[in-house]
Design an enzyme around this catalytic site. Sequence first.
Site, mmCIF file in Angstrom:
data_model
loop_
_atom_site.group_PDB
_atom_site.id
_atom_site.type_symbol
_atom_site.label_atom_id
_atom_site.label_comp_id
_atom_site.label_asym_id
_atom_site.label_seq_id
_atom_site.Cartn_x
_atom_site.Cartn_y
_atom_site.Cartn_z
ATOM 1 N N HIS A 249 0.883 -1.187 0.000
ATOM 2 C CA HIS A 249 0.000 0.000 0.000
ATOM 3 C C HIS A 249 0.916 1.231 0.000
ATOM 4 C CE1 HIS A 249 -3.736 2.137 1.570
ATOM 5 N NE2 HIS A 249 -2.795 3.014 1.893
ATOM 6 N N CYS B 252 -3.885 9.967 4.404
ATOM 7 C CA CYS B 252 -4.431 9.616 5.712
ATOM 8 C C CYS B 252 -4.542 10.886 6.545
ATOM 9 C CB CYS B 252 -3.534 8.600 6.406
ATOM 10 S SG CYS B 252 -4.074 8.278 8.091
HETATM 11 P P1 HMG Z 1 -12.148 7.655 20.767
HETATM 12 O O1 HMG Z 1 -12.632 9.060 20.822
HETATM 13 O O2 HMG Z 1 -10.924 7.297 21.529
HETATM 14 O O3 HMG Z 1 -13.264 6.557 21.075
HETATM 15 O O4 HMG Z 1 -11.934 7.287 19.240
HETATM 16 P P2 HMG Z 1 -14.522 6.401 21.954
HETATM 17 O O5 HMG Z 1 -14.754 4.933 22.025
HETATM 18 O O6 HMG Z 1 -14.366 7.197 23.222
HETATM 19 O O7 HMG Z 1 -15.690 7.047 21.092
HETATM 20 C C1 HMG Z 1 -15.837 8.438 20.883
HETATM 21 C C2 HMG Z 1 -17.130 8.663 20.131
HETATM 22 O O8 HMG Z 1 -17.067 8.051 18.852
HETATM 23 C C3 HMG Z 1 -18.367 8.061 20.799
HETATM 24 O O9 HMG Z 1 -19.474 8.886 20.471
HETATM 25 C C4 HMG Z 1 -18.535 6.735 20.104
HETATM 26 O O10 HMG Z 1 -19.846 6.252 20.131
HETATM 27 C C5 HMG Z 1 -18.127 7.100 18.687
HETATM 28 P P3 HMG Z 1 -20.176 9.822 21.590
HETATM 29 O O11 HMG Z 1 -20.611 8.876 22.636
HETATM 30 O O12 HMG Z 1 -19.075 10.766 22.046
HETATM 31 O O13 HMG Z 1 -21.270 10.499 20.831
HETATM 32 N N1 HMG Z 1 -17.586 5.944 17.962
HETATM 33 C C6 HMG Z 1 -17.967 5.600 16.723
HETATM 34 N N2 HMG Z 1 -18.839 6.135 15.855
HETATM 35 C C7 HMG Z 1 -18.986 5.515 14.664
HETATM 36 N N3 HMG Z 1 -18.311 4.422 14.310
HETATM 37 C C8 HMG Z 1 -17.417 3.857 15.146
HETATM 38 C C9 HMG Z 1 -17.229 4.456 16.423
HETATM 39 N N4 HMG Z 1 -16.433 4.151 17.453
HETATM 40 C C10 HMG Z 1 -16.672 5.059 18.401
HETATM 41 N N5 HMG Z 1 -16.742 2.765 14.776
HETATM 42 C C11 HMG Z 1 -11.866 5.743 17.392
HETATM 43 C C12 HMG Z 1 -11.489 6.004 18.844
HETATM 44 C C13 HMG Z 1 -11.154 4.497 16.944
HETATM 45 C C14 HMG Z 1 -13.372 5.542 17.276
HETATM 46 C C15 HMG Z 1 -11.428 6.983 16.572
HETATM 47 O O14 HMG Z 1 -10.099 7.246 16.842
HETATM 48 C C16 HMG Z 1 -11.588 6.786 15.086
HETATM 49 O O15 HMG Z 1 -12.698 6.650 14.574
HETATM 50 N N6 HMG Z 1 -10.463 6.753 14.358
HETATM 51 C C17 HMG Z 1 -10.490 6.508 12.925
HETATM 52 C C18 HMG Z 1 -9.360 7.204 12.279
HETATM 53 C C19 HMG Z 1 -9.337 6.876 10.795
HETATM 54 O O16 HMG Z 1 -10.318 6.511 10.186
HETATM 55 N N7 HMG Z 1 -8.131 7.035 10.189
HETATM 56 C C20 HMG Z 1 -7.938 6.787 8.813
HETATM 57 C C21 HMG Z 1 -7.856 5.332 8.486
HETATM 58 S S1 HMG Z 1 -6.244 4.584 8.739
HETATM 59 C C22 HMG Z 1 -5.392 4.920 7.297
HETATM 60 O O17 HMG Z 1 -5.851 5.674 6.473
HETATM 61 C C23 HMG Z 1 -4.133 4.198 7.003
HETATM 62 C C24 HMG Z 1 -4.304 3.143 5.926
HETATM 63 O O18 HMG Z 1 -4.790 3.689 4.706
HETATM 64 C C25 HMG Z 1 -2.955 2.467 5.633
HETATM 65 C C26 HMG Z 1 -1.817 3.461 5.425
HETATM 66 O O19 HMG Z 1 -1.849 4.246 4.467
HETATM 67 O O20 HMG Z 1 -0.911 3.432 6.242
HETATM 68 C C27 HMG Z 1 -5.297 2.064 6.378
HETATM 69 MG MG MG Z 2 -3.316 4.766 3.139
#
Ligand code: HMG
Ligand code: MG
Length: 283
Positions: free
Chosen positions: A206, A239
């Site tokens: 990737h 990202c």
């Molecule tokens: P947090 O704030 O530590 O978690 O986030 P939490 O459990 O305290 O939840 C906070 C709020 O989010 C709560 O809502 C949860 O219900 C909600 P509230 O009660 O405050 O209203 N929540 C969700 N809502 C929808 N869907 C869910 C979910 N989980 C909790 N699944 C968390 C922790 C993991 C949720 C957050 O950090 C997050 O969503 N991170 C995602 C970041 C992301 O998407 N990054 C990009 C992808 S990685 C990437 O691109 C790399 C890759 O391409 C490879 C590369 O290039 O290297 C894959």
């Molecule tokens: Mg990526």
Amino acid sequence: MSTPLIKIIEVGPRDGLQNEKNIWTVEERIQLINLLTPCGFEEIEVGSFVSPIWVPQMANTALVFQSIIKSDHCRYSTLVPNQKGTELALTHNVRNISIFTAASEAFNKKNINCTIEESFERFKPIMVEAKQKNMRVRGYVSCAIECPYSGPILPEKVAEVAEQLWQLGCAEISLGDTIGKGTPETTRAMINTVKTRVPVDNLAIHCHDTYGRAIDNIEAAIENGVFIVDSAITGLGGCPYGGDNAKGNVATELVLAFLNRKNLYHTLNADAIKTARQFVLNR
Ligand code: HMG
Ligand code: MG
């Protein structure tokens, strides 16, 4: 170079659009995926079930997933960070999910707000559920070459994280050069170390094209046995937690040109890719 069929995973609708400042509407996301379906991909990443506060670009992924016209010849997947994301995926009949962690503690903290070890604690119940419900799980390792916050990453660390994902039951592990700092030499060293711990047939590369080296790095990975390649139409996105250097996945059309140049087998349809590319450029 003699290789088997090269399989392309189109990550534009997820890894591309998650980083767009000008957020795409649900209708635009559906249109894009419907144009990507005839392109001949092994899999299209439709979006992610992550916190919409963290990544607003991926809100309404359920609606996108439900509305696209699916082909039996392609897998349609979504990214999930935790059990909540997995439940959402299941509710909306998603059969293919991707979990994601990193080989860097600093990156994981910024990206998913937990340590590497904690990310595996989150993954365990996901994998139990996935096995029960017969879902396919892809695993991602970010910062497989370098971290935007903590610098170069040792190949042994990448191998350790990849092996953990493999042992958990991931069908495939995608190794992410998240900020595009890789060179053919570092990519080769990383792949050769990881493949001592995970079968190379189950590894994907990737690449982000920040410094214009993605195609050379993909070539190095393929020469070392990898035949699953992630790309994004027009090189969309990056990202959101990768820092300024994370922009630009390798463009699908560049991968296609490379595969043709090297006479490598693939299933991509050049005309359909041209149409999807034009749609993104005209937006
Ligand atoms: P947090 O704030 O530590 O978690 O986030 P939490 O459990 O305290 O939840 C906070 C709020 O989010 C709560 O809502 C949860 O219900 C909600 P509230 O009660 O405050 O209203 N929540 C969700 N809502 C929808 N869907 C869910 C979910 N989980 C909790 N699944 C968390 C922790 C993991 C949720 C957050 O950090 C997050 O969503 N991170 C995602 C970041 C992301 O998407 N990054 C990009 C992808 S990685 C990437 O691109 C790399 C890759 O391409 C490879 C590369 O290039 O290297 C894959
Ligand atoms: Mg990526």
